[in-house]
Design an enzyme around this catalytic site. Structure first.
Site, short mmCIF file in Angstrom:
data_model
loop_
_atom_site.label_atom_id
_atom_site.label_comp_id
_atom_site.label_asym_id
_atom_site.label_seq_id
_atom_site.Cartn_x
_atom_site.Cartn_y
_atom_site.Cartn_z
N GLU A 125 -17.78 24.70 -46.06
CA GLU A 125 -16.34 24.81 -46.32
C GLU A 125 -15.53 24.41 -45.10
O GLU A 125 -15.91 24.71 -43.96
CB GLU A 125 -16.05 26.26 -46.70
CG GLU A 125 -14.64 26.50 -47.19
CD GLU A 125 -14.44 27.92 -47.72
OE1 GLU A 125 -15.27 28.40 -48.52
OE2 GLU A 125 -13.46 28.54 -47.31
N ASP A 127 -11.35 24.61 -44.08
CA ASP A 127 -10.09 25.16 -44.62
C ASP A 127 -8.88 24.95 -43.76
O ASP A 127 -8.93 25.13 -42.54
CB ASP A 127 -10.16 26.70 -44.68
CG ASP A 127 -11.30 27.24 -45.46
OD1 ASP A 127 -11.73 26.57 -46.38
OD2 ASP A 127 -11.75 28.35 -45.12
N GLU A 129 -5.55 27.23 -44.22
CA GLU A 129 -4.95 28.31 -45.01
C GLU A 129 -3.61 28.65 -44.40
O GLU A 129 -3.49 28.80 -43.18
CB GLU A 129 -5.83 29.56 -45.00
CG GLU A 129 -7.04 29.43 -45.87
CD GLU A 129 -7.86 30.70 -45.85
OE1 GLU A 129 -8.06 31.29 -46.91
OE2 GLU A 129 -8.29 31.10 -44.76
N GLN A 142 -4.16 28.91 -40.51
CA GLN A 142 -5.49 29.06 -39.93
C GLN A 142 -6.41 27.97 -40.43
O GLN A 142 -6.23 27.43 -41.52
CB GLN A 142 -6.06 30.45 -40.15
CG GLN A 142 -6.25 30.90 -41.57
CD GLN A 142 -6.77 32.33 -41.61
OE1 GLN A 142 -6.34 33.19 -40.85
NE2 GLN A 142 -7.71 32.58 -42.49
N THR A 143 -7.35 27.61 -39.58
CA THR A 143 -8.39 26.67 -39.99
C THR A 143 -9.73 27.40 -39.87
O THR A 143 -9.87 28.32 -39.08
CB THR A 143 -8.42 25.41 -39.10
OG1 THR A 143 -8.66 25.79 -37.75
CG2 THR A 143 -7.12 24.64 -39.20
N ASN A 144 -10.67 26.96 -40.70
CA ASN A 144 -11.98 27.60 -40.66
C ASN A 144 -13.05 26.58 -41.00
O ASN A 144 -12.78 25.60 -41.69
CB ASN A 144 -12.05 28.78 -41.64
CG ASN A 144 -12.89 29.91 -41.09
OD1 ASN A 144 -13.81 29.69 -40.31
ND2 ASN A 144 -12.58 31.12 -41.50
N GLY A 154 -17.88 33.02 -39.21
CA GLY A 154 -16.60 32.35 -39.47
C GLY A 154 -16.14 31.69 -38.20
O GLY A 154 -16.16 32.30 -37.14
N TRP A 220 -4.94 41.12 -47.49
CA TRP A 220 -5.31 40.77 -46.12
C TRP A 220 -4.38 39.79 -45.41
O TRP A 220 -4.36 39.74 -44.19
CB TRP A 220 -6.71 40.15 -46.10
CG TRP A 220 -6.77 38.85 -46.84
CD1 TRP A 220 -6.92 38.69 -48.19
CD2 TRP A 220 -6.63 37.55 -46.28
NE1 TRP A 220 -6.89 37.36 -48.50
CE2 TRP A 220 -6.71 36.62 -47.35
CE3 TRP A 220 -6.44 37.04 -44.99
CZ2 TRP A 220 -6.61 35.24 -47.17
CZ3 TRP A 220 -6.35 35.67 -44.81
CH2 TRP A 220 -6.44 34.79 -45.89
N GLY A 224 -2.72 42.11 -41.81
CA GLY A 224 -3.89 42.82 -42.30
C GLY A 224 -3.65 43.56 -43.61
O GLY A 224 -4.31 44.56 -43.89
#
Ligand SMILES: *[C@@H]1O[C@H](CO)[C@@H](O)[C@H](O)[C@H]1NC(C)=O
Ligand SMILES: *[C@@H]1O[C@H](CO)[C@@H](O)[C@H](O)[C@H]1NC(C)=O
Length: 342
Positions: A125, A127, A129, A142-144, A154, A220, A224
């Site tokens: 994956e 991402d 986001e 965010q990137t992942n 992660g 989340w 949070g």
């Protein structure tokens, strides 16, 4: 659905079944300008029907009259999403995106590649986001990167932006080759992951589909889970245009590969110019707010590719990145990394 392991013990993604309900979108007539594209010449955009298919959200996905731009909305009933018709191994994938304005806490817009449907236990994956916020506070990005099912590892980063992503379209792009992954915002590379031997299967290697979705991440996404989606402000509307799908499509049955636009070798040969690298370094120095490489709670020993040099290590270790992010909040959006390079 994007799989994830949460950074701050603040997890659980909503199940896709919660997406299925009903309502109408608002018709918008769009005029969008293509922004400058990174280093690849001859990028062409596709009509929706040529390359994509609706994933969920019935009428919350609305194709504009030009057949090339898409409106996705989230309301009490459902979010919405689409995916590429094909699976790709390597390529350049891009969309111009405009995010929902005003109160958008808990809202998640995602533009990503995944093969979680095909390889349940060993998925890959990549991402982008976008995480909504309460009124007056910036969206975060965010990137992942996940490889071969490594959701336990992660490789997440978060950033502030130098513009208001709800005001205009900006282009978000992913280059994925056998050598490296580069995430871009407009023509600025914001993150590069170079394949190293030590990463092994953690570097995505199997064909992936491209996805775009909007959904409720109340549990989340914002502080949070402290701030949730408030449907009083619905529908939350995201716009997608300039859809670029330049990659090598893999037929999962016949294992035939058809490259659109470029041969696979072209993607492997892409690197950053010196100016792009300078722009990336400036962006990261100013706008990064979290990196898994500096999360000693999650990774007492950082993953093998985490070798960012002593300067970046000191900067993040000192907590200065977070502090400068807080200081900037009052000012809203900052200067473009390009203004300060060119
Ligand atoms: C890009 O398009 C131009 C004009 O059609 C062509 O001459 C050139 O070879 C193309 N470049 C690539 C890398 O395909
Ligand atoms: C991916 O994981 C599977 C199952 O753990 C393993 O058999 C395979 O060798 C891995 N692939 C790579 C490229 O590391």
């Amino acid at each position: 659905m994007i799989l994830r392991v949460e950074v701050m013990a603040s997890s659980s993604s909503s199940s896709s079944s919660s997406f299925f309900l009903l309502l109408l979108g608002v018709a918008l007539f769009l005029s969008n300008e293509a922004t400058a594209l990174p280093e690849l010449p001859n990028l062409t955009t596709l009509a929706f029907e040529e390359g994509y298919t609706q994933l969920f959200g019935d009428s919350n996905l609305m194709l504009h009259r030009d057949g090339r731009s898409v409106h996705l909305s989230l309301d009490r009933r459902t979010g919405a999403g689409f995916a590429s018709q094909d699976l790709y191994r390597h390529g350049f994938f891009s969309a111009s995106i405009k995010l929902p304005a005003d109160y958008a806490a808990g809202v998640v817009v995602a533009f990503y590649m995944s093969n979680g449907d095909v390889f349940e236990k060993t998925h890959d994956e990549l991402d982008f986001e976008f995480l909504g916020n309460i009124r007056g506070r910036e969206w975060r990005v965010q990137t992942n990167v996940y490889g071969n099912g490594s959701t336990a590892v992660g490789r997440e980063e978060r950033y502030g932006l130098w513009f208001d992503p709800t005001e205009d379209y900006h282009q978000y792009s992913i280059l994925w080759s056998g050598e490296r992954i580069i995430f871009y915002i407009d023509d600025i590379p914001i993150r590069e992951v170079v394949r190293t031997q030590a990463m092994g299967g953690d570097f995505p290697s199997k064909p992936m589909s491209l996805y775009a979705t909007i959904w409720d991440g109340s549990t989340w996404a914002t502080s949070g889970g402290r701030y949730k989606v408030n449907y009083k402000y619905a529908p939350y509307e995201a716009e997608f245009a300039d859809l670029v799908l330049h990659g090598c499509a893999v037929d999962p049955i016949e294992h035939r590969t058809t490259c659109l636009g470029y041969d696979a070798a072209v993607y492997d040969s892409i690197t950053m110019s010196a100016d792009q690298r300078t722009a990336m370094d400036k962006f990261r120095k100013k706008h990064i707010t979290y990196s898994y490489c500096h999360d000693r709670v999650r990774y007492p020993t950082p993953p093998p590719e985490c070798n960012l040099g002593p300067e970046a290590e000191d900067f993040l270790a000192s907590g200065e990145a977070k502090l400068s992010y807080r200081r900037r909040r009052g000012k809203r959006y900052g200067r473009s990394p390009v203004d300060s390079v060119l």
